[in-house]
Enzyme design. Sequence first.
Site, short mmCIF file in Angstrom:
data_model
loop_
_atom_site.label_atom_id
_atom_site.label_comp_id
_atom_site.label_asym_id
_atom_site.label_seq_id
_atom_site.Cartn_x
_atom_site.Cartn_y
_atom_site.Cartn_z
N ASP A 98 2.58 -18.12 -37.90
CA ASP A 98 1.82 -18.19 -36.65
C ASP A 98 0.34 -18.33 -37.00
OD1 ASP A 98 1.89 -17.68 -33.53
OD2 ASP A 98 0.39 -16.28 -34.29
N HIS A 296 10.31 -18.81 -32.68
CA HIS A 296 9.01 -18.67 -33.31
C HIS A 296 8.92 -17.54 -34.33
CE1 HIS A 296 4.72 -19.08 -33.74
NE2 HIS A 296 4.53 -17.82 -33.40
#
Length: 317
Positions: A98, A296
């Site tokens: 991320d 994610h």
Amino acid sequence: MKTHVLRTATLNQSVIEAGTGPLVVLIHGFPELGLSWRAQIEALAGAGYRVVAPDMRGYGGTDRPEGDAAYSILHLVGDMVALVQALGETRAVVVGHDWGAPVAWHCALLRPDVFRAVAGLSVPFQPRSDRGPPIAAMKAITRKAGLGDLYIARFQEAAAQAEFDADPETALRKVFWAYDGAPTPRATGFIPPGRSLLQTLPDDAPLPPSMTPGTFARYVEAFRRTGFGPAFAWYRCLDLNWSLTAFAQGLGITVPALFMVGETDPVRHYAGRHEASLGDWAPDLRGSHIIPGAGHWLQQERPEAVNRLLLDFLSDL
């Protein structure tokens, strides 16, 4: 595996550390902590590596400097250089997920003498554009396309942070659920006019399958204590980062590189176009992998796949 606070040249940094051998630094993203890497810490330490996963600047048990400008990409890279030095090492492999991925890419971009290889999870390397600061461009593109605002643009506003600060438990639960690989319909990251990111996510969103109640409680406790201001400052530095990195215009990644992303990761809606060009900017790209069914939170959703890819990459260095 131990957690301790390490005084570096830039700040006091809380780190999780395990193992002995070549150093691997694991950099978390938003809104996470070093503990997001617990499965990788165990696997890499068991395979003969010294593994360190810090709470990054502004997060968890690490110092939280005042002012948005204290969270620029140069500060974040500087923290990682200082961390390697404070550990008594001279070189490391850096891995980021991320927001941690851009930090890791820039570690390799700016200090290849320190960071001998790099792996990015979820976010590919995005070269600096010579067309101007990113936030205004981002707003113009998404609004013209009728997509509203990307959440990154909304995170520039005080109201977005205030909403997270008002109820950290609900904010974290919604975000962890929405960006996991399981929910249907999945989040896109785009927000229609008149609504906030959290307002677009269901109030009854459960924890994702990869998040245990115990781990979630640790996240909630940490963000109740620190607030979300420092984490949002990373986003509010995007235009500043563009200004500060003019000297790096056109630079590419010269060290060995690895990339992996979840098949259903919502980040691919707005950063995925850079996946195809990654090899142009990282010519020693050793692999670019799409993990089937994953969202994610890649290292937590698919720890076995991530561990295998990281260990294969490390063994080839």
